[in-house]
Design a protein around this motif. Structure first.
Motif, mmCIF file in Angstrom:
data_model
loop_
_atom_site.group_PDB
_atom_site.id
_atom_site.type_symbol
_atom_site.label_atom_id
_atom_site.label_comp_id
_atom_site.label_asym_id
_atom_site.label_seq_id
_atom_site.Cartn_x
_atom_site.Cartn_y
_atom_site.Cartn_z
ATOM 1 N N ALA A 141 38.032 20.045 29.566
ATOM 2 C CA ALA A 141 37.461 20.672 30.755
ATOM 3 C C ALA A 141 36.887 22.022 30.372
ATOM 4 N N PRO A 142 35.596 22.242 30.557
ATOM 5 C CA PRO A 142 35.025 23.568 30.290
ATOM 6 C C PRO A 142 35.514 24.564 31.333
ATOM 7 N N THR A 143 35.950 25.720 30.890
ATOM 8 C CA THR A 143 36.462 26.730 31.814
ATOM 9 C C THR A 143 36.416 28.087 31.138
ATOM 10 N N ALA A 144 36.801 29.103 31.885
ATOM 11 C CA ALA A 144 36.963 30.458 31.351
ATOM 12 C C ALA A 144 38.001 31.151 32.217
ATOM 13 N N VAL A 145 39.031 31.695 31.607
ATOM 14 C CA VAL A 145 40.014 32.449 32.389
ATOM 15 C C VAL A 145 39.471 33.861 32.572
ATOM 16 N N PRO A 146 39.531 34.399 33.793
ATOM 17 C CA PRO A 146 38.828 35.648 34.083
ATOM 18 C C PRO A 146 39.462 36.906 33.518
ATOM 19 N N ALA A 147 40.770 36.871 33.233
ATOM 20 C CA ALA A 147 41.452 38.087 32.803
ATOM 21 C C ALA A 147 42.542 37.752 31.795
ATOM 22 N N ALA A 148 42.971 38.770 31.045
ATOM 23 C CA ALA A 148 44.028 38.564 30.064
ATOM 24 C C ALA A 148 45.353 38.291 30.760
ATOM 25 N N GLY A 149 46.236 37.579 30.059
ATOM 26 C CA GLY A 149 47.560 37.326 30.612
ATOM 27 C C GLY A 149 48.102 35.973 30.211
ATOM 28 N N GLU A 150 49.255 35.653 30.780
ATOM 29 C CA GLU A 150 49.894 34.366 30.562
ATOM 30 C C GLU A 150 49.531 33.441 31.709
ATOM 31 N N ASP A 171 52.022 26.504 28.701
ATOM 32 C CA ASP A 171 51.500 27.865 28.741
ATOM 33 C C ASP A 171 50.150 27.976 28.045
ATOM 34 N N LEU A 172 49.317 28.871 28.568
ATOM 35 C CA LEU A 172 48.031 29.212 27.980
ATOM 36 C C LEU A 172 47.991 30.732 27.870
ATOM 37 N N HIS A 173 47.697 31.248 26.683
ATOM 38 C CA HIS A 173 47.749 32.685 26.429
ATOM 39 C C HIS A 173 46.331 33.233 26.292
ATOM 40 N N ALA A 174 45.983 34.205 27.122
ATOM 41 C CA ALA A 174 44.639 34.777 27.118
ATOM 42 C C ALA A 174 44.681 36.215 26.627
ATOM 43 N N ALA A 175 44.012 36.478 25.497
ATOM 44 C CA ALA A 175 43.993 37.822 24.915
ATOM 45 C C ALA A 175 43.012 38.714 25.672
ATOM 46 N N ASP A 177 42.608 42.861 27.878
ATOM 47 C CA ASP A 177 43.227 43.989 28.562
ATOM 48 C C ASP A 177 44.012 43.475 29.758
ATOM 49 N N LEU A 178 45.331 43.444 29.636
ATOM 50 C CA LEU A 178 46.186 42.858 30.669
ATOM 51 C C LEU A 178 46.422 43.852 31.809
ATOM 52 N N ARG A 179 46.079 43.433 33.027
ATOM 53 C CA ARG A 179 46.301 44.246 34.215
ATOM 54 C C ARG A 179 46.783 43.347 35.344
ATOM 55 N N PRO A 180 48.095 43.077 35.399
ATOM 56 C CA PRO A 180 48.636 42.195 36.441
ATOM 57 C C PRO A 180 48.326 42.725 37.838
ATOM 58 N N THR A 181 48.155 41.818 38.750
ATOM 59 C CA THR A 181 47.786 42.164 40.118
ATOM 60 C C THR A 181 48.935 41.857 41.076
ATOM 61 N N PRO A 182 49.374 42.835 41.885
ATOM 62 C CA PRO A 182 50.412 42.547 42.877
ATOM 63 C C PRO A 182 49.858 41.701 44.019
ATOM 64 N N LEU A 183 50.752 41.156 44.816
ATOM 65 C CA LEU A 183 50.332 40.335 45.945
ATOM 66 C C LEU A 183 49.978 41.215 47.144
ATOM 67 N N PRO A 184 48.726 41.285 47.556
ATOM 68 C CA PRO A 184 48.364 42.109 48.716
ATOM 69 C C PRO A 184 48.769 41.423 50.019
ATOM 70 N N ASP A 185 49.097 42.215 51.016
ATOM 71 C CA ASP A 185 49.493 41.685 52.322
ATOM 72 C C ASP A 185 48.273 41.444 53.219
ATOM 73 N N THR A 186 48.327 40.343 53.978
ATOM 74 C CA THR A 186 47.364 40.115 55.064
ATOM 75 C C THR A 186 48.145 39.509 56.217
#
Length: 303
Positions: A141-150, A171-175, A177-186
């Motif tokens: 499957a062609p794809t691209a993960v948008p950001a670094a992380g696990e 697991d898939l490991h993406a090299a 700049d890792l910047r985890p995102t918290p869960l925003p409230d709505t």
């Protein structure tokens, strides 16, 4: 302590017991009332509570899907589990049987022989892919993960001749700049590409629960949804913390505005809900997270 569930766009810890009610909380504004509970969708057994097939210890039978790379004699093998964030990649993998041979024949489920989910550990993004199968048993499957992380790769499939499907995870490991995102409230309502989607109903761990997702655009209900994967809506739920997988489909047959789902949450905690729906030839995705109070009392789960 208030045990109401809050709805967010996108972790919470898990409670060991399964009897704790997970209610969708009272958000600002009024969401649609949930219809009467309907029978659970039977197309994806093994995603909530497993069944003993003779090849796995009984202790693993109740695990939600996606937590294991191997189950019931099948193994998910990702060819190149190390990728670079933002770079196109051809995600290749195989499903191996108990003898290590690639599986080449599958049963079709919801218009596809295999559904592939790719999501990061922080659940900030979501990809629902439909890879192609080569004669040697290799899926791609062609794809691209948008950001670094696990990331977690989840393969949902039913081998030819099997009595039920299963979901394996790797697991898939993406090299990068890792910047985890918290869960925003709505609240109960989110927007997706100009559409408004409202979530109604409650989730109760260990018990069949009914959800209704209602679609509107420019203030008017959408009543001409188009089939996607054989239905008018497709819902995937991932448990925050371990990305346990729950794959459900609607139990309604009308093309909107409400799409009803019957599902069972395997435990208390937070769940990321991804609704795919198609309108005017384009598939859109609306995302919610349902979170329960981790300190609420829980009852023992009964098998």
């Amino acid at each position: 302590m208030n045990t109401a569930l809050r709805i967010t766009t996108f972790t919470a810890g898990l409670a060991a017991a399964f009897g704790l009610a997970l209610g969708v909380g009272h958000a600002t504004g009024t969401g649609p009332a949930a219809p009467e509970p309907a029978a659970a969708h039977a197309g994806h057994t093994g995603h909530d509570a497993g069944h003993d097939s003779g090849g796995e210890p009984a202790a693993a039978d109740h695990l939600p899907g996606g937590l294991q790379v191997s189950e019931r004699g099948y193994t998910l093998s990702v060819e190149h589990p190390f990728v670079t964030a933002g770079s196109p990649t051809d995600l290749r993998f195989r499903i191996l049987d108990a003898d290590g041979r690639p599986v080449t024949a599958y049963q079709q489920q919801h218009d596809k022989e295999l559904h592939l989910i790719v999501a990061p550990r922080d659940l900030s993004t979501f990809q629902h892919l439909h890879p192609t199968l080569a004669a040697d048993g290799t899926w791609s499957a062609p794809t691209a993960v948008p950001a670094a992380g696990e990331y977690r790769v989840l393969a949902d499939f039913t081998p030819a001749g099997a009595s039920e499907g299963l979901t394996l995870g790797a697991d898939l490991h993406a090299a990068g700049d890792l910047r985890p995102t918290p869960l925003p409230d709505t609240g109960r309502t989110v927007t997706a590409d100009g559409y408004t989607v409202t979530l109604g109903g409650d989730l109760t761990p260990g018990r069949s629960s009914h959800l209704t997702l209602t679609v509107s655009k420019d203030g008017s209900p959408v009543t001409d949804l188009q089939p996607y994967l054989g239905t008018y809506g497709h819902l995937v739920a991932l448990r925050a913390g371990d990305l346990a997988y729950l794959h459900v489909h609607p139990d309604t047959t009308t093309p909107g505005p409400g799409i009803g789902f019957t599902t069972t949450a395997p435990s208390s905690g937070s769940y990321r809900l991804f609704l795919d729906f198609q309108h005017q030839g384009t598939v859109r995705t609306a995302a919610f997270t349902a979170t329960t109070d981790a300190e609420a009392p829980a009852a023992d789960h009964q098998h």
